[in-house]
Write an enzyme that holds these catalytic residues in place. Structure first.
Site, PDB file in Angstrom:
ATOM      1  N   ASP A 116       0.851  -1.184   0.000  1.00 61.23           N
ATOM      2  CA  ASP A 116       0.000   0.000   0.000  1.00 61.23           C
ATOM      3  C   ASP A 116       0.889   1.237   0.000  1.00 61.23           C
ATOM      4  O   ASP A 116       1.754   1.383   0.873  1.00 61.23           O
ATOM      5  CB  ASP A 116      -0.887  -0.020   1.251  1.00 61.23           C
ATOM      6  CG  ASP A 116      -2.058   0.933   1.127  1.00 61.23           C
ATOM      7  OD1 ASP A 116      -2.421   1.319   0.000  1.00 61.23           O
ATOM      8  OD2 ASP A 116      -2.621   1.299   2.178  1.00 61.23           O
ATOM      9  N   HIS A 123      -3.674  13.949   0.597  1.00 57.00           N
ATOM     10  CA  HIS A 123      -3.945  13.026   1.711  1.00 57.00           C
ATOM     11  C   HIS A 123      -2.823  13.076   2.745  1.00 57.00           C
ATOM     12  O   HIS A 123      -3.071  13.206   3.943  1.00 57.00           O
ATOM     13  CB  HIS A 123      -4.117  11.604   1.183  1.00 57.00           C
ATOM     14  CG  HIS A 123      -4.192  10.562   2.264  1.00 57.00           C
ATOM     15  ND1 HIS A 123      -5.254  10.463   3.137  1.00 57.00           N
ATOM     16  CD2 HIS A 123      -3.316   9.583   2.627  1.00 57.00           C
ATOM     17  CE1 HIS A 123      -5.045   9.468   3.984  1.00 57.00           C
ATOM     18  NE2 HIS A 123      -3.878   8.919   3.704  1.00 57.00           N
ATOM     19  N   GLU A 187     -10.418   3.809   3.217  1.00 56.67           N
ATOM     20  CA  GLU A 187      -9.475   4.504   2.349  1.00 56.67           C
ATOM     21  C   GLU A 187      -9.815   4.119   0.916  1.00 56.67           C
ATOM     22  O   GLU A 187      -9.683   2.959   0.529  1.00 56.67           O
ATOM     23  CB  GLU A 187      -8.023   4.143   2.685  1.00 56.67           C
ATOM     24  CG  GLU A 187      -7.620   4.646   4.075  1.00 56.67           C
ATOM     25  CD  GLU A 187      -6.124   4.668   4.325  1.00 56.67           C
ATOM     26  OE1 GLU A 187      -5.385   3.915   3.663  1.00 56.67           O
ATOM     27  OE2 GLU A 187      -5.686   5.447   5.199  1.00 56.67           O
ATOM     28  N   GLU A 189      -9.010   3.779  -2.737  1.00 49.66           N
ATOM     29  CA  GLU A 189      -7.733   3.673  -3.441  1.00 49.66           C
ATOM     30  C   GLU A 189      -7.923   2.968  -4.782  1.00 49.66           C
ATOM     31  O   GLU A 189      -8.949   2.335  -5.035  1.00 49.66           O
ATOM     32  CB  GLU A 189      -6.730   2.868  -2.607  1.00 49.66           C
ATOM     33  CG  GLU A 189      -6.595   3.366  -1.181  1.00 49.66           C
ATOM     34  CD  GLU A 189      -5.369   2.825  -0.461  1.00 49.66           C
ATOM     35  OE1 GLU A 189      -4.481   2.257  -1.130  1.00 49.66           O
ATOM     36  OE2 GLU A 189      -5.315   2.970   0.778  1.00 49.66           O
ATOM     37  N   ARG A 225      -8.508   3.828  12.888  1.00 51.20           N
ATOM     38  CA  ARG A 225      -7.570   4.931  13.179  1.00 51.20           C
ATOM     39  C   ARG A 225      -7.060   4.920  14.607  1.00 51.20           C
ATOM     40  O   ARG A 225      -5.921   5.343  14.852  1.00 51.20           O
ATOM     41  CB  ARG A 225      -8.242   6.276  12.897  1.00 51.20           C
ATOM     42  CG  ARG A 225      -8.717   6.471  11.480  1.00 51.20           C
ATOM     43  CD  ARG A 225      -7.572   6.433  10.496  1.00 51.20           C
ATOM     44  NE  ARG A 225      -8.068   6.553   9.124  1.00 51.20           N
ATOM     45  CZ  ARG A 225      -7.315   6.297   8.057  1.00 51.20           C
ATOM     46  NH1 ARG A 225      -6.054   5.902   8.184  1.00 51.20           N
ATOM     47  NH2 ARG A 225      -7.819   6.427   6.852  1.00 51.20           N
ATOM     48  N   GLN A 228      -4.483   2.149  14.840  1.00 46.31           N
ATOM     49  CA  GLN A 228      -3.323   2.572  14.046  1.00 46.31           C
ATOM     50  C   GLN A 228      -2.485   3.640  14.759  1.00 46.31           C
ATOM     51  O   GLN A 228      -1.255   3.567  14.793  1.00 46.31           O
ATOM     52  CB  GLN A 228      -3.831   3.110  12.702  1.00 46.31           C
ATOM     53  CG  GLN A 228      -2.749   3.558  11.737  1.00 46.31           C
ATOM     54  CD  GLN A 228      -3.339   4.176  10.459  1.00 46.31           C
ATOM     55  OE1 GLN A 228      -4.546   4.131  10.242  1.00 46.31           O
ATOM     56  NE2 GLN A 228      -2.487   4.734   9.625  1.00 46.31           N
ATOM     57  N   LYS A 241      -4.913  -2.041  10.110  1.00 46.35           N
ATOM     58  CA  LYS A 241      -5.216  -2.259   8.694  1.00 46.35           C
ATOM     59  C   LYS A 241      -5.465  -3.726   8.361  1.00 46.35           C
ATOM     60  O   LYS A 241      -6.154  -4.023   7.385  1.00 46.35           O
ATOM     61  CB  LYS A 241      -4.009  -1.828   7.846  1.00 46.35           C
ATOM     62  CG  LYS A 241      -3.581  -0.388   8.043  1.00 46.35           C
ATOM     63  CD  LYS A 241      -4.433   0.543   7.218  1.00 46.35           C
ATOM     64  CE  LYS A 241      -3.791   1.914   7.117  1.00 46.35           C
ATOM     65  NZ  LYS A 241      -4.487   2.733   6.114  1.00 46.35           N
ATOM     66  N   THR A 245      -9.066  -5.772   3.712  1.00 46.36           N
ATOM     67  CA  THR A 245      -8.913  -4.843   2.604  1.00 46.36           C
ATOM     68  C   THR A 245      -9.806  -5.359   1.486  1.00 46.36           C
ATOM     69  O   THR A 245      -9.664  -6.516   1.077  1.00 46.36           O
ATOM     70  CB  THR A 245      -7.452  -4.804   2.112  1.00 46.36           C
ATOM     71  OG1 THR A 245      -6.595  -4.478   3.216  1.00 46.36           O
ATOM     72  CG2 THR A 245      -7.269  -3.790   0.999  1.00 46.36           C
ATOM     73  N   GLU A 346     -10.222  12.507   6.950  1.00 44.59           N
ATOM     74  CA  GLU A 346     -10.058  13.829   6.343  1.00 44.59           C
ATOM     75  C   GLU A 346     -11.404  14.522   6.150  1.00 44.59           C
ATOM     76  O   GLU A 346     -11.540  15.724   6.378  1.00 44.59           O
ATOM     77  CB  GLU A 346      -9.376  13.693   4.979  1.00 44.59           C
ATOM     78  CG  GLU A 346      -7.962  13.159   5.048  1.00 44.59           C
ATOM     79  CD  GLU A 346      -7.515  12.640   3.691  1.00 44.59           C
ATOM     80  OE1 GLU A 346      -7.037  13.446   2.885  1.00 44.59           O
ATOM     81  OE2 GLU A 346      -7.665  11.420   3.436  1.00 44.59           O
TER      82      GLU A 346
END
Lengths: 399, 399
Positions: A116, A123, A187, A189, A225, A228, A241, A245, A346
């Site tokens: 990743d 970001h 996230e 991506e 979060r 993390q 994480k 995924t 964010e």
């Protein structure tokens, strides 16, 4: 023009033709290619000698096919277009079409390593401001190399898989406590799937990107979060994480994105030689994030500072080998504006600025029962549009 | 007592019986078990119905066998002991012994995910002092959870594989430069190999460690310190590690280590519930690091702060699933004294205090042509000793 009903104007028309692996009627999962609202059963097509790929389409994962290389990928794609356009093939091919409403997609390839990256300047800047207020938003290395790390390949799941809220340690003023994550995030991506492997010691120069990368998936790199933030120093994200995924079930071949390449942002300071590109190219993918049905963000992939070719060159510059099925993701895609961020961290500025969804509910991070759907469109040839396979997931309560 | 010549007093006697996968006479690699200076060809043994393991020994990797679980592992081990002790079996079994001098070991299992922990208090403290002088050596989270990260599974190689010096970016006062690593290092570690998988969402409590872990390998987690130091913030080590990780060709089954369990160091502050163990157990493995033939360090594994059972409980507490073939390594093993460190970074204190080898040459980090051999012994039953499979590698110049 294809003879398949309704496919001509579809974002899954002849210009797209993404591959997937599907379940139908209790069969062992089969490889298929999407055309409009149907899947062409490629296992049956190869068995009937309608398409030839050395048996690689008669598998339950795309890996053998992806390992063949670009000339073969092009040949198979060209043949599929023939089958779906020439009336002479219709009698043999039409019975091999299955409505997408009758199938279930499974993980399309066996994941090798999952890497990743962290390649959106917006970001990285936002996260820097939120996590390290008052300090420089970007760390000194950020503009010199595409920062990345290895994730857990064994917990990459296909779109639609429910996500159980992870438990773990988080820091409190009274010391660490254990419990379900209270800051569960997404996230958004874009993932690149390696087809052609390399040997240990080889490098992939930026110019060789398309010789190795088979195609593109959408990725939701679910992130806790709170877990993390407490665990990540000094060795990076781990349990925050590794619980899941999600990737889209459809893999869009690179060939379908030829009209989507656009100039990538200029880089300043200049990068070291091995990261230079003759022509810096990004992909004009427009992502969209829907939270319980409310569109909350439109992350623009063409704003990414580091390109997929640079990421691959960096990943291999130390001689690390590639395997067929390796997946590397872009990192969260965030544009310069608040409505363009690829994470809820964010979007809600660390939880300080909640968002209101269409049903009137107010959110900072994900609650149990919430569903997130990430979609993306890309320009195709001649003004057409293609829709990447969506990646969706619903949050279940912690066990 | 075994009837195999010379095996009774060997560190590879009946009390050990490590598994490996070997090449011999151009055969496809086969599973074997080591006894003294021989390998018993288990492919041939299972084909001849001398041992029954559902066909799982007739593979080129140990994964199917490792997936069977502890009752089957015990049964096969007991049967192998019968074959190698009872004279009635000797006529059938003796022809299936191959001298170890005639074989080449290959990677014994297909790696799922590779996780590297950081569980030696002495190592973490040393690294903290070297990299962050003047600050607290241990970060605030270190005593609350076993810090770890995912490494690159695709570049795990078997002992004996040459290691090409990696190139990459390193920081200089004039900005980053690209070139061959100038601070190439080792990390002497102990690796744990997962046999029995779990489903997504499941946890493995500390008490269930032995239901999932098949055995132990030695690990050299080669590290380019200059690349690592520049890249690792904020997402952890990446290219500084991903070029190669060597593992021993022999996998010591957990059963062989029953006499090697010793109390693990007490933990203060107390850990959260999911990390508690009824009886804290570490393994009394004595590692040794030889650099171009000179013994430079003796890292004691029984000093590790976090135990393998705690590491596995932590790794899965967020619901991350395990696959057969997952490998997790302890992190660099360093004892309290300078002659007990598992990395050259610590041995030479960041390169400031070179070591002199037996041939008179002086070293800080690895030079091209250097060879490192990591070995380990463990107590076996009744005062016997067993020798874990060595992990060795030679450094080749950068390409």
């Amino acid at each position: 023009v294809t003879w398949v009903q309704g496919a001509a104007d579809s974002p899954y028309g002849l210009h797209h033709l993404p591959y997937g692996v599907f379940r139908h009627r209790g069969w062992v999962p089969r490889i298929g290619v999407r055309i409009g609202d149907f899947v062409l059963d490629l296992e049956a097509a190869e068995r009937a000698d309608l398409v030839l790929a050395g048996g690689s389409l008669r598998r339950s994962v795309l890996n053998d096919f992806m390992g063949l290389g670009r000339p073969q990928w092009r040949a198979v794609r060209a043949r599929i277009v023939e089958l779906l356009t020439e009336q002479v093939h219709r009698p043999a091919v039409e019975p091999l079409l299955v409505p997408v409403t009758e199938i279930e997609l499974v993980l399309p390839f066996a994941i090798g390593d999952y890497v990743d990256f962290y390649s959106s300047e917006h970001h990285a800047g936002n996260v820097g401001q939120i996590f390290r207020p008052g300090q420089s938003a970007l760390l000194p290395n950020w503009k010199h190399l595409p920062i990345g790390y290895h994730g857990r390949a064994g917990t990459v799941v296909v779109s639609g898989t429910d996500i159980v809220r992870p438990s773990g340690q988080r820091s409190t003023p009274d010391g660490p406590v254990f419990g379900p994550s209270v800051r569960l995030d997404i996230e958004a991506e874009v993932g690149f799937v390696v087809g052609v492997p390399t040997r240990l010691g080889d490098r992939v120069p930026t110019a060789h990107f398309a010789d190795h990368v088979f195609g593109v998936v959408l990725v939701n790199d679910w992130s806790a979060r709170d877990i993390q933030a407490w665990e990540y120093q000094p060795l990076g994200p781990f349990l925050g994480k590794s619980f899941a995924t999600s990737v889209s079930g459809w893999v869009t071949p690179l060939e379908a994105l030829e009209a989507a390449w656009v100039p990538a942002p200029e880089q300043d300071p200049p990068v070291l030689d091995y990261l230079r590109e003759e022509q810096r190219r990004g992909l004009h993918l427009e992502l969209a994030v829907a939270w319980n049905g409310t569109l909350v963000s439109r992350p623009p992939f063409d704003t990414m500072y580091w390109t997929p070719a640079q990421q691959l060159a960096h990943l291999t510059v130390n001689g690390a080998s590639l395997r067929t099925g390796d997946l590397y993701a872009s990192g969260t895609v965030s544009g310069p504006e608040r409505g363009q961020t690829g994470s809820l961290l964010e979007l809600t500025w660390g939880g300080a600025e909640p968002v209101t969804l269409a049903d009137g509910t107010v959110r900072t991070f994900l609650e149990d029962g919430d569903t997130v759907v990430i979609t993306a469109t890309a320009p195709g040839p001649g003004g057409a549009t293609l829709a990447l396979g969506e990646v969706t997931g619903r949050v279940l309560p912690a066990r």
